[in-house]
Scaffold this motif. Structure first.
Motif, PDB file in Angstrom:
ATOM      1  N   LYS A 110       7.328   1.792  -8.741  1.00 35.03           N
ATOM      2  CA  LYS A 110       6.685   1.421  -7.312  1.00 35.03           C
ATOM      3  C   LYS A 110       7.675   2.345  -6.706  1.00 35.03           C
ATOM      4  O   LYS A 110       8.667   2.625  -7.692  1.00 35.03           O
ATOM      5  N   ARG A 111       7.756   2.757  -5.945  1.00 33.87           N
ATOM      6  CA  ARG A 111       8.843   3.625  -4.957  1.00 33.87           C
ATOM      7  C   ARG A 111       9.517   2.266  -3.745  1.00 33.87           C
ATOM      8  O   ARG A 111       8.886   1.564  -3.347  1.00 33.87           O
ATOM      9  N   SER A 114       8.790  -0.612  -1.347  1.00 32.17           N
ATOM     10  CA  SER A 114       7.986  -0.658  -1.324  1.00 32.17           C
ATOM     11  C   SER A 114       6.975  -1.731  -1.111  1.00 32.17           C
ATOM     12  O   SER A 114       7.848  -2.317  -1.926  1.00 32.17           O
ATOM     13  N   VAL A 116       5.024  -2.937  -2.397  1.00 26.25           N
ATOM     14  CA  VAL A 116       3.474  -3.152  -3.009  1.00 26.25           C
ATOM     15  C   VAL A 116       3.937  -4.178  -4.310  1.00 26.25           C
ATOM     16  O   VAL A 116       5.645  -4.243  -4.700  1.00 26.25           O
ATOM     17  N   TYR A 127      -4.110  -0.669  -5.086  1.00 26.36           N
ATOM     18  CA  TYR A 127      -3.528   0.325  -4.864  1.00 26.36           C
ATOM     19  C   TYR A 127      -3.637   1.899  -6.107  1.00 26.36           C
ATOM     20  O   TYR A 127      -4.647   1.309  -6.341  1.00 26.36           O
ATOM     21  N   SER A 128      -3.372   2.599  -5.733  1.00 21.34           N
ATOM     22  CA  SER A 128      -3.858   3.685  -6.368  1.00 21.34           C
ATOM     23  C   SER A 128      -2.728   4.182  -7.223  1.00 21.34           C
ATOM     24  O   SER A 128      -1.352   3.537  -7.411  1.00 21.34           O
ATOM     25  N   LEU A 162       4.012   9.824  -7.790  1.00 25.74           N
ATOM     26  CA  LEU A 162       4.316   8.683  -6.594  1.00 25.74           C
ATOM     27  C   LEU A 162       5.817   8.851  -5.908  1.00 25.74           C
ATOM     28  O   LEU A 162       6.140   8.620  -4.992  1.00 25.74           O
ATOM     29  N   GLY A 165       4.234   9.302  -2.823  1.00 24.25           N
ATOM     30  CA  GLY A 165       3.694   9.326  -1.750  1.00 24.25           C
ATOM     31  C   GLY A 165       2.610   9.186  -2.141  1.00 24.25           C
ATOM     32  O   GLY A 165       1.564   8.980  -1.435  1.00 24.25           O
ATOM     33  N   GLN A 168       0.780   4.892  -5.051  1.00 21.80           N
ATOM     34  CA  GLN A 168       1.629   3.735  -4.780  1.00 21.80           C
ATOM     35  C   GLN A 168       2.195   3.224  -6.208  1.00 21.80           C
ATOM     36  O   GLN A 168       2.903   2.290  -5.856  1.00 21.80           O
TER      37      GLN A 168
END
Length: 247
Positions: A110-111, A114, A116, A127-128, A162, A165, A168
């Motif tokens: 993930k970033r 984030s 997530v 989430y994508s 990712l 953006g 996700q």
């Protein structure tokens, strides 16, 4: 007297190994850092496998082909074994698997910063997720049509999406991801972090064609040689030579 008997036994084992020695065509696709002719030793997995086969008295000949051709080649006898295969019932019909000599941990990224998170498949529905087209990660994940999976050509593309953006999450084997993040994705490495919970963990095996007259002996000798490599430090030294930490 005991030393002399031990030497005689060792010499007999060497002679037996020499009698059974043969050139083995070992097939793999391009999958760095595990298998890639551009890397030292043809990659981490290829070097581990080749070293074990040499210790068993054989002469491995590395052949790099697309994955579908490698599988087909073992079925029809073009190749003696595949270097790096996950277990499946279908493959077990025409090939004999060794014990796993590596473990592939499929992790999400993930970033950084984030919120997530992932504890169960149901958590992923909001989430994508960038997934490599044609890859199999986990049967339940692959078959879940409710997940927002965005197909991409490769992990590199998913990681860049990712970072930008556009998705996700993305996912990949941990060592594969770290390989790319230390090279061509170095510029975005600090923007991404791994989630700690793996989606799946899969043992990596060699797959020897059952049509080989000594497929059982080949697998047994390979397993024994790989265990000896772990015990004498050769296994760990190969990891270090490839600049990778042993999981």
């Amino acid at each position: 007297m005991r030393k002399r008997c031990g030497f005689a036994l060792f010499a007999l084992l060497l002679a037996s190994a020499g009698a059974a020695a043969e050139t083995l065509r070992i097939a793999a696709d391009v999958w760095p850092p595990f298998t890639d002719a551009r890397l030292p030793g043809n990659g981490l997995a290829a070097e581990l496998v080749s070293t074990a086969l040499k210790r068993a008295g054989h002469r491995p000949e590395y052949v790099e082909v697309p994955w579908a051709r490698a599988l087909r080649g073992v079925q029809v006898g073009d190749y003696d074994l595949i270097v790096s295969a996950w277990y499946s019932d279908d493959r077990a019909r025409y090939g004999l698997f060794s014990k796993p000599y590596l473990t592939n941990r499929i992790l999400f990224l993930k970033r950084k910063g984030s919120a997530v998170d992932f504890q169960a498949l149901a958590d992923l529905k909001r989430y994508s997720i960038a997934v490599v087209r044609g890859y199999s990660y986990l049967p339940s994940f692959d078959a879940d049509a409710s997940l927002n999976k965005v197909p991409v050509k490769g992990f590199q593309m998913g990681a860049r999406m990712l970072s930008a953006g556009r998705v996700q999450l993305t996912l990949e084997d941990e060592l594969v991801a770290r390989f790319y993040l230390s090279r061509e994705l170095k510029g975005i490495r600090d923007q991404l972090v791994f989630l700690s919970r793996p989606l799946s963990e899969n043992g990596l095996h060699i797959l020897v064609r059952r049509s080989h007259p000594r497929h059982q002996q080949l697998v047994e000798a390979f397993d024994q040689a790989m265990q000896a490599m772990r015990e004498d430090g050769t296994y760990q030294a190969i990891f270090a030579r490839h600049g990778l930490a042993q999981p």
